[in-house]
Every structure is written in C-alpha cells, then in structure tokens.
Design an enzyme around this catalytic site. Structure first.
Site, mmCIF file in Angstrom:
data_model
loop_
_atom_site.group_PDB
_atom_site.id
_atom_site.type_symbol
_atom_site.label_atom_id
_atom_site.label_comp_id
_atom_site.label_asym_id
_atom_site.label_seq_id
_atom_site.Cartn_x
_atom_site.Cartn_y
_atom_site.Cartn_z
ATOM 1 N N LYS A 4 0.816 -1.210 0.000
ATOM 2 C CA LYS A 4 0.000 0.000 0.000
ATOM 3 C C LYS A 4 0.858 1.273 0.000
ATOM 4 O O LYS A 4 0.365 2.356 -0.293
ATOM 5 C CB LYS A 4 -0.979 0.023 1.180
ATOM 6 C CG LYS A 4 -0.360 0.144 2.549
ATOM 7 C CD LYS A 4 -1.446 0.091 3.623
ATOM 8 C CE LYS A 4 -0.855 0.198 5.015
ATOM 9 N NZ LYS A 4 -0.232 1.501 5.293
ATOM 10 N N ASP A 5 2.160 1.125 0.303
ATOM 11 C CA ASP A 5 3.070 2.270 0.277
ATOM 12 C C ASP A 5 3.729 2.470 -1.083
ATOM 13 O O ASP A 5 4.482 3.432 -1.259
ATOM 14 C CB ASP A 5 4.181 2.093 1.322
ATOM 15 C CG ASP A 5 3.660 2.183 2.747
ATOM 16 O OD1 ASP A 5 2.609 2.824 2.955
ATOM 17 O OD2 ASP A 5 4.296 1.606 3.648
ATOM 18 N N ARG A 55 -7.786 8.703 3.328
ATOM 19 C CA ARG A 55 -8.811 7.694 3.016
ATOM 20 C C ARG A 55 -9.613 7.326 4.264
ATOM 21 O O ARG A 55 -10.846 7.276 4.233
ATOM 22 C CB ARG A 55 -8.120 6.446 2.451
ATOM 23 C CG ARG A 55 -9.040 5.227 2.301
ATOM 24 C CD ARG A 55 -8.238 3.975 2.003
ATOM 25 N NE ARG A 55 -7.325 3.624 3.077
ATOM 26 C CZ ARG A 55 -7.661 2.919 4.155
ATOM 27 N NH1 ARG A 55 -8.913 2.488 4.299
ATOM 28 N NH2 ARG A 55 -6.779 2.630 5.084
ATOM 29 N N ARG A 56 -8.903 7.072 5.358
ATOM 30 C CA ARG A 56 -9.596 6.713 6.599
ATOM 31 C C ARG A 56 -10.406 7.888 7.130
ATOM 32 O O ARG A 56 -11.556 7.724 7.536
ATOM 33 C CB ARG A 56 -8.583 6.254 7.653
ATOM 34 C CG ARG A 56 -7.925 4.930 7.339
ATOM 35 C CD ARG A 56 -6.911 4.547 8.407
ATOM 36 N NE ARG A 56 -6.262 3.281 8.084
ATOM 37 C CZ ARG A 56 -4.947 3.081 8.114
ATOM 38 N NH1 ARG A 56 -4.134 4.070 8.464
ATOM 39 N NH2 ARG A 56 -4.445 1.896 7.813
ATOM 40 N N ARG A 76 1.396 10.885 12.380
ATOM 41 C CA ARG A 76 2.487 10.261 11.643
ATOM 42 C C ARG A 76 3.350 9.450 12.602
ATOM 43 O O ARG A 76 3.207 9.484 13.798
ATOM 44 C CB ARG A 76 3.334 11.340 10.955
ATOM 45 C CG ARG A 76 2.691 12.011 9.753
ATOM 46 C CD ARG A 76 2.581 11.098 8.559
ATOM 47 N NE ARG A 76 3.810 10.351 8.299
ATOM 48 C CZ ARG A 76 4.893 10.836 7.718
ATOM 49 N NH1 ARG A 76 4.912 12.097 7.324
ATOM 50 N NH2 ARG A 76 5.955 10.073 7.527
ATOM 51 N N ARG A 103 2.575 5.432 16.879
ATOM 52 C CA ARG A 103 1.188 5.902 16.884
ATOM 53 C C ARG A 103 0.399 5.310 18.048
ATOM 54 O O ARG A 103 -0.453 5.979 18.653
ATOM 55 C CB ARG A 103 0.519 5.562 15.549
ATOM 56 C CG ARG A 103 0.911 6.515 14.421
ATOM 57 C CD ARG A 103 0.277 6.122 13.116
ATOM 58 N NE ARG A 103 1.094 5.158 12.391
ATOM 59 C CZ ARG A 103 0.656 4.374 11.430
ATOM 60 N NH1 ARG A 103 -0.606 4.393 11.082
ATOM 61 N NH2 ARG A 103 1.473 3.554 10.810
ATOM 62 N N CYS A 138 -1.485 10.117 -2.180
ATOM 63 C CA CYS A 138 -1.913 10.458 -0.820
ATOM 64 C C CYS A 138 -2.682 11.769 -0.729
ATOM 65 O O CYS A 138 -3.142 12.142 0.342
ATOM 66 C CB CYS A 138 -0.693 10.527 0.090
ATOM 67 S SG CYS A 138 -0.070 8.925 0.578
#
Length: 308
Positions: free
Chosen positions: A80-81, A128-129, A146, A152, A239
């Site tokens: 996904k990155d 997105r979230r 971040r 996190r 992004c």
C-alpha cells in the site's frame, strides 16, 4: 549464494522482511540472506502529513535506488506504500498471500466508533480513513498522526486523542492485536489499495532471483492487487486524495470495490464491479471510469488542479 534483502528499519518493516527471510531460508538451506536496513525520506519527515510532503513514494524511493545500484537484490514493501507507477527498470515480481485487509480502531476505554462522544479526536495518517470516518460521523475531529505503528499506539496512550485507526495487518505482524477495540467492516471502510499485502520488488533483469522466490507468490492475492493498482493508476491516485480499493476472488470471479471521496467525506462515490480474474487490470480501469463518470472526476479535478 547470498541474497540481499532491503527494507525500511521500522519495527513493522523488519517483521515483514523477517517473514520473507524465514521462508527463503526454510526452502533453500544453502542460501545466505542478508538484511539491509534503509532509511527513507518518509521515515525522516514525521512532523507533516504525507499528503503535504510528497505522498507514499517517500517510503520506497531510496530502497528502489538501492535496487538499481545493485546494493540489494530484493526490496520488501508494504504494497500500500508503493505508487501505482514503478521505475522502468523494476517490477513487483512477487506478491505473497494477503494478511487481514481490515482497518481497526484502538480507543481509550475500549469505546466503539459509534459510541465515541461528540467532538472526540481520532488520529490517523490517512486521508482515506478520515474521509470515511467523517462520512459516517461528521461530528468527530481528525488529528493527523504520523510515525511508525508502535509510535502511533504510544501517542494514543499519551496524547489528547480518544482513538486511532490503523491497519489490522500491521498490528498482527508486530503482535499488538490485543489492543484492538473494534475491527471496521469492509462494508463500512474500504481498505487502501494493496492493504495487508507485501510486495517483493526486483530488477527486471534479475529473472533468476524472481524465479527462485516464485514459491512465495499467491495467485488470488496477485490478481486482486492487480485490479486494485490498475484502479489507482487510472485515477492517478496518491496520498493527496481519499481513494480506496479492495478486490477478492469469489466463486471464480473477481469482485472489486472502489471509493473516491472528498476530504471531509461529504461527496462520496463508491461502486463495485465483477469480472474474470484474468481481466483484473481491465476491471480496475473500468471501475475507475465508472466513478469518474458518476462525479468523482470533479473531486479529483479540484484536488489535482486539472481534469483526468
């Protein structure tokens, strides 16, 4: 023979690389595998949102450069990155079986998303979230978050944040699943393109190494991710805009669910297509154009400053 594997130095990235290394050494007892830790710009810049500093490519550029310089033979990424468009000299040659694709919420006092008090702060690094959360509950406040996954989680425990949303796969890989308050269903929150999957990146001219590690490739995951990444590429996504896509095989058909939303979740376009697995890339492109025609093009035009 020695294979040099490159990855980021975060706890999650190292766990992912170790998963790959363990399987290589179990299959080939005569092969030595060296792990090369590489610091990327995405690791260095942690005080600004990804959307403001260049997007997901920040986590792969230095690793890809190391591949091209032949300092490493394989790069292990969270897929996904990885941007939809790759350098001409490289390829995602192998995609292992997908881990859990869901997003999950971690909250103080184990309060579910629907029961969070009005005005609660939710931390996430993903537009997105945040768009999908705000579409469901516009009264919540999104706090850009971040840092590596374990960082996190620590911020949830210390900062003025009531909850965070992260990928289930990452938590599983570093052994933190006991911290999950609520799995978020795929009906509610569409995952990021490639979420839960690893991508093994190679030089195109290194077919020998690709063939040697082909045993790690998983067909159902590969065709699903091909559809998702085709969807993303057709939308020229990164992004800077909330785009989501998730595909899976069911009864010999490939189902692809896609989403484009504006930043506050007010404008929200989502649809599903079904087709043949061997037409995965065409399926992704077709869904992208369905959403563009439905109105998503206006969102992208506003964010990109041009029409697609």
């Amino acid at each position: 023979m020695t294979i040099k594997i490159g990855t980021r130095a975060s706890k999650l990235a190292l766990a992912q690389a170790k998963w790959v290394i363990d399987r290589i050494t179990a299959r080939y007892t005569d092969i030595k595998v060296d792990l090369i830790k590489i610091t990327t710009n995405g690791d260095r810049i942690i005080n600004r949102p990804l959307s403001a500093v260049g997007g997901k490519g920040l986590f792969v550029k230095e690793i890809e450069e190391s591949l091209n310089r032949r300092e490493i033979d394989v790069a292990v990424h969270s897929l996904k990155d990885v941007p939809a468009e790759l350098p001409d000299t490289l390829c995602i040659g192998i995609i292992p079986e997908r881990e859990d694709p869901h997003d999950v919420m971690l909250s103080k006092d184990n309060i579910s998303l629907k029961d969070l008090p009005v005005g609660s702060c939710i931390g996430t690094s993903s537009l997105r979230r945040s768009a999908q959360i705000l579409h469901y509950r516009s009264d919540l406040k999104i706090i850009p978050l971040r840092g590596n996954l374990d960082t996190r989680i620590r911020k949830l425990e210390s900062a003025d944040i009531q909850a965070i949303v992260v990928a289930a796969a990452g938590l599983k890989r570093i052994g933190f699943t006991d911290k999950v308050t609520q799995p978020l269903s795929l009906d509610f929150m569409v995952p990021a393109v490639g979420q839960g999957t690893l991508g093994l990146e190679f030089r195109l001219d290194d077919q020998e190494t690709i063939n040697m590690l082909k045993f790690l490739d998983h067909y159902a995951t590969r065709v699903a991710v091909e559809a998702e990444r085709s969807f993303l590429m057709e939308l020229q996504g990164g992004c800077q805009v909330p785009i989501a896509g998730f595909a899976r095989l069911k009864d010999n058909s490939l189902l692809l669910d896609g989403l484009v939303a504006d930043l506050d979740g007010g404008a929200y376009f989502r649809d599903t297509v079904i087709g043949k697995p061997e037409k995965a890339k065409e399926l992704g492109a077709a869904l992208a154009h369905m959403l563009l025609d439905a109105g998503a093009g206006k969102i992208l035009e506003k964010i990109y400053g041009r029409s697609l």
